[in-house]
Design an enzyme around this catalytic site. Structure first.
Site, PDB file in Angstrom:
ATOM      1  N   TYR A  14      85.076 -17.181 -19.446  1.00 37.52           N
ATOM      2  CA  TYR A  14      85.500 -16.149 -20.393  1.00 37.52           C
ATOM      3  C   TYR A  14      84.286 -15.487 -21.048  1.00 37.52           C
ATOM      4  O   TYR A  14      84.159 -14.254 -21.059  1.00 37.52           O
ATOM      5  CB  TYR A  14      86.401 -16.774 -21.454  1.00 37.52           C
ATOM      6  CG  TYR A  14      86.858 -15.839 -22.545  1.00 37.52           C
ATOM      7  CD1 TYR A  14      88.008 -15.065 -22.398  1.00 37.52           C
ATOM      8  CD2 TYR A  14      86.141 -15.715 -23.744  1.00 37.52           C
ATOM      9  CE1 TYR A  14      88.429 -14.202 -23.400  1.00 37.52           C
ATOM     10  CE2 TYR A  14      86.555 -14.853 -24.745  1.00 37.52           C
ATOM     11  CZ  TYR A  14      87.698 -14.105 -24.571  1.00 37.52           C
ATOM     12  OH  TYR A  14      88.100 -13.245 -25.574  1.00 37.52           O
ATOM     13  N   LYS A  36      82.735 -11.529 -20.609  1.00 33.87           N
ATOM     14  CA  LYS A  36      82.518 -10.682 -21.783  1.00 33.87           C
ATOM     15  C   LYS A  36      81.037 -10.287 -21.892  1.00 33.87           C
ATOM     16  O   LYS A  36      80.708  -9.145 -22.233  1.00 33.87           O
ATOM     17  CB  LYS A  36      82.935 -11.428 -23.046  1.00 33.87           C
ATOM     18  CG  LYS A  36      84.435 -11.696 -23.158  1.00 33.87           C
ATOM     19  CD  LYS A  36      85.226 -10.443 -23.408  1.00 33.87           C
ATOM     20  CE  LYS A  36      86.667 -10.741 -23.747  1.00 33.87           C
ATOM     21  NZ  LYS A  36      87.473  -9.508 -23.940  1.00 33.87           N
ATOM     22  N   GLY A  95      92.039  -6.580 -23.397  1.00 31.10           N
ATOM     23  CA  GLY A  95      91.714  -7.996 -23.291  1.00 31.10           C
ATOM     24  C   GLY A  95      92.949  -8.795 -22.922  1.00 31.10           C
ATOM     25  O   GLY A  95      94.062  -8.443 -23.292  1.00 31.10           O
TER      26      GLY A  95
END
Length: 225
Positions: free
Chosen positions: A129, A133, A78
């Site tokens: 973001y 994900k 990440g």
């Protein structure tokens, strides 16, 4: 405890959660070998650790996985948009590399894939973001591993080598308001990084059952580890 013949493969072992996870795996007594794939050599030696250096290109990952059978794959990769420098670079780290590895691992017989994702992950999110994900979660589940474990922590509380101002301030702010809000927002509370690592390893060594092929665990439950 003598280790079994199980092999674990770990991505992200130089990060906050990944580094803690690596030590948990090595100390668990469950794995005969823990393979940590990194860009640079780890400053760690252990009889059950194999450190493989890779540039994480598709060709490099394919060559790497052609000679490996890992029972369990742990992905703690990440980054942040600021550190990555662009949306494309962020997507490369947080989506492309994990998916390439997952597809290759599936072909070589990996039974479990364990991912550290994030609270709010949603492929349809308006936030870049969260959208990235969410896409990773969705496409990983579609590979149909015997068991897919997805951890969705909120803010991570721990000592990073890389300082993240916004994250640190958010953790401090939550600590200040927690007495006022009680447990009503437990899913958004910061979670200790070592709890995330312990949760990953504890869940990985549980027996795989067909009725629990996809498991998501959020901060409120992660914090109990």
């Amino acid at each position: 405890m003598e280790p079994s013949a199980r092999i674990a493969l770990l991505l992200g072992s130089t990060g906050l959660v990944g580094g803690l996870c690596l030590r948990q795996l090595l100390d668990s007594g469950v794995y005969a070998k823990v393979i940590a794939v990194t860009r640079a050599k780890l400053p760690l030696a252990h009889s059950h650790l194999e450190n493989i250096i890779s540039d994480f290109s598709p060709a490099s990952l394919e060559a790497l996985m052609s000679g490996i059978h890992a029972d369990d794959v742990f992905c703690c990769l990440g980054t942040t948009l600021k550190k990555a420098g662009s949306k494309a670079a962020f997507e490369q780290v947080d989506y492309s590399i994990p998916m390439i590895l997952a597809r290759l691992a599936k072909k070589t017989g990996t039974k479990q894939f364990l991912l550290v994702s994030a609270l709010g992950a949603n492929p349809d999110s308006a936030l870049f973001y969260s959208r990235v994900k969410g896409r990773l979660e969705r496409d990983l589940i579609a590979l149909n591993f015997d068991r897919t474990l997805i951890l969705q922590p909120s803010l991570l509380d721990g000592d990073r080598e890389e300082f993240r101002l916004a994250e640190s301030l958010s953790v401090i702010a939550y600590r200040c308001i927690k007495p006022l809000i009680g447990s009503h927002f437990s899913r958004i509370q910061p979670v200790k990084a070592d709890c995330v690592a312990r949760c990953l390893v504890a869940e990985a060594i549980k027996p795989v059952t067909s009725d629990r092929s996809v498991i998501r665990i959020t901060s409120d439950l992660i914090g109990q580890y």
